[in-house]
Design a protein around this motif. Structure first.
Motif, PDB file in Angstrom:
ATOM      1  N   LYS A  54       0.836  -1.203   0.000  1.00  0.00           N
ATOM      2  CA  LYS A  54       0.000   0.000   0.000  1.00  0.00           C
ATOM      3  C   LYS A  54       0.878   1.263   0.000  1.00  0.00           C
ATOM      4  O   LYS A  54       0.607   2.227  -0.714  1.00  0.00           O
ATOM      5  N   LEU A  74      -3.321  -0.336   8.739  1.00  0.00           N
ATOM      6  CA  LEU A  74      -3.722  -1.712   8.465  1.00  0.00           C
ATOM      7  C   LEU A  74      -3.520  -2.586   9.705  1.00  0.00           C
ATOM      8  O   LEU A  74      -4.341  -3.471   9.994  1.00  0.00           O
ATOM      9  N   ARG A  77      -6.338  -2.146  12.038  1.00  0.00           N
ATOM     10  CA  ARG A  77      -7.564  -2.757  11.509  1.00  0.00           C
ATOM     11  C   ARG A  77      -7.610  -4.243  11.848  1.00  0.00           C
ATOM     12  O   ARG A  77      -8.683  -4.840  11.966  1.00  0.00           O
ATOM     13  N   THR A 253      -9.512 -11.326   3.467  1.00  0.00           N
ATOM     14  CA  THR A 253     -10.682 -10.460   3.534  1.00  0.00           C
ATOM     15  C   THR A 253     -10.736  -9.590   2.280  1.00  0.00           C
ATOM     16  O   THR A 253      -9.749  -9.451   1.546  1.00  0.00           O
ATOM     17  N   ASP A 254     -11.894  -8.977   2.048  1.00  0.00           N
ATOM     18  CA  ASP A 254     -12.072  -8.190   0.825  1.00  0.00           C
ATOM     19  C   ASP A 254     -11.074  -7.042   0.724  1.00  0.00           C
ATOM     20  O   ASP A 254     -10.541  -6.771  -0.356  1.00  0.00           O
ATOM     21  N   ASP A 255     -10.816  -6.353   1.836  1.00  0.00           N
ATOM     22  CA  ASP A 255      -9.917  -5.201   1.759  1.00  0.00           C
ATOM     23  C   ASP A 255      -8.474  -5.626   1.510  1.00  0.00           C
ATOM     24  O   ASP A 255      -7.746  -4.965   0.750  1.00  0.00           O
ATOM     25  N   LEU A 256      -8.045  -6.724   2.117  1.00  0.00           N
ATOM     26  CA  LEU A 256      -6.687  -7.207   1.873  1.00  0.00           C
ATOM     27  C   LEU A 256      -6.542  -7.703   0.446  1.00  0.00           C
ATOM     28  O   LEU A 256      -5.521  -7.463  -0.219  1.00  0.00           O
ATOM     29  N   ARG A 257      -7.565  -8.387  -0.037  1.00  0.00           N
ATOM     30  CA  ARG A 257      -7.544  -8.867  -1.420  1.00  0.00           C
ATOM     31  C   ARG A 257      -7.472  -7.695  -2.394  1.00  0.00           C
ATOM     32  O   ARG A 257      -6.758  -7.748  -3.403  1.00  0.00           O
ATOM     33  N   GLU A 258      -8.164  -6.617  -2.083  1.00  0.00           N
ATOM     34  CA  GLU A 258      -8.174  -5.455  -2.964  1.00  0.00           C
ATOM     35  C   GLU A 258      -6.803  -4.780  -3.009  1.00  0.00           C
ATOM     36  O   GLU A 258      -6.342  -4.358  -4.075  1.00  0.00           O
ATOM     37  N   ILE A 259      -6.138  -4.676  -1.858  1.00  0.00           N
ATOM     38  CA  ILE A 259      -4.782  -4.113  -1.855  1.00  0.00           C
ATOM     39  C   ILE A 259      -3.870  -4.970  -2.725  1.00  0.00           C
ATOM     40  O   ILE A 259      -3.084  -4.460  -3.529  1.00  0.00           O
ATOM     41  N   GLN A 262      -4.685  -4.376  -6.437  1.00  0.00           N
ATOM     42  CA  GLN A 262      -4.227  -3.066  -6.887  1.00  0.00           C
ATOM     43  C   GLN A 262      -2.711  -3.039  -7.054  1.00  0.00           C
ATOM     44  O   GLN A 262      -2.191  -2.427  -7.996  1.00  0.00           O
TER      45      GLN A 262
END
Length: 273
Positions: A54, A74, A77, A253-259, A262
């Motif tokens: 990130k 993070l 979180r 999780t969705d947010d970790l997968r998104e990072i 990206q």
């Protein structure tokens, strides 16, 4: 370099962490273990690896201040991801300072640097920054740089012999050992100097991604972190089997997968530039 190959390279560290998570405090000395169980999870290794990713995406200047913000945001979180006591304290501070740690937290989180860097010198400098905000002991910095350099050199297509020669000559680690020789006397060691070379040896010895992970975790010790570091390097040489990728993807999780996704896109852009 196709996007799927880049995805595999980024997932190497995370996969090693997740597979090793079950065996960190229930060590196995066998290579014949169940790779995924109902208790398999990502740990602080994956969370901090993605925090580094990130930072690389968000801060073109690569400042320590923004790095700390990414790591704290993070980390807070996911407060129960398994941080060591000193680092958990560091995450909660308003103005966190490095605490002279030589722990392998410096090596477990650094792999995005090796994937991102365009030169070896850049990989080494960025690795030093990622370690120095907390793990500023010379052994902590050395461990981070050794893993980042191994990832970078493997990504660039260097042979195992070339990687081994560079790491031994640059960092002084003894890589002329085998996992079978190390295993009988190996204990729980969270230092860089006691786990980084072992992770690299697992990579050097294995002939597939899965074999590297099995070798790393069969050592015992800090299994998730050794698996994370070995997996980060191995994914730059070997494909990760699709069933392993799918199992790990379901755990993130969705947010970790998104990072992760990206960062893979950023790597694709840098390769194309």
């Amino acid at each position: 370099m196709k996007n799927s190959k880049l995805m595999n390279k980024m997932l190497g560290a995370i996969v090693g962490d997740i597979i090793g998570s079950v065996y960190e405090f229930q060590n196995t000395d066998s290579m014949d273990f169940e790779m995924f169980t109902q208790w398999s999870t990502f740990t602080d290794d994956s969370v901090m690896t993605l925090a580094i990713a990130k930072w690389l995406m968000e801060d073109e200047e690569h400042t320590r201040q923004h790095l700390i913000r990414c790591m704290q945001a993070l980390g807070r979180r996911y407060p129960r991801a398994g941080y060591g006591g000193d680092f958990a304290w560091w995450l909660r501070q308003e103005n966190p300072q490095p605490y002279n740690s030589w722990g392998n937290g410096a090596g477990m989180r650094v792999s995005p640097v090796g994937l991102y860097a365009k030169t070896l010198d850049e990989a080494l400098e960025l690795a030093k920054i990622t370690a120095s905000v907390s793990h500023n002991h010379p052994e902590g910095i050395k461990g981070a740089q050794a893993i980042a350099a191994s990832v970078f050199l493997c990504k660039e297509g260097k042979s195992k012999q070339e990687i081994m020669d560079y790491v031994e000559n640059s960092f002084g680690y003894n890589l002329h050992r085998t996992i079978a020789e190390i295993r009988p006397r190996y204990g729980f060691d969270v230092s860089c100097q006691g786990s980084v070379p072992e992770a690299i040896i697992a990579f050097l010895e294995g002939n597939s991604f899965e074999e590297v992970i099995r070798l790393a975790i069969s050592l015992g010790g800090d299994s998730d972190t050794i698996g994370c570091m070995a997996g980060a390097i191995a994914a730059c040489m070997y494909p990760i089997p699709e069933e392993i990728v799918s199992s790990c993807d379901r755990i993130l999780t969705d947010d970790l997968r998104e990072i992760n996704n990206q960062f893979v896109m950023l790597l694709k852009q840098r390769v194309s530039a």
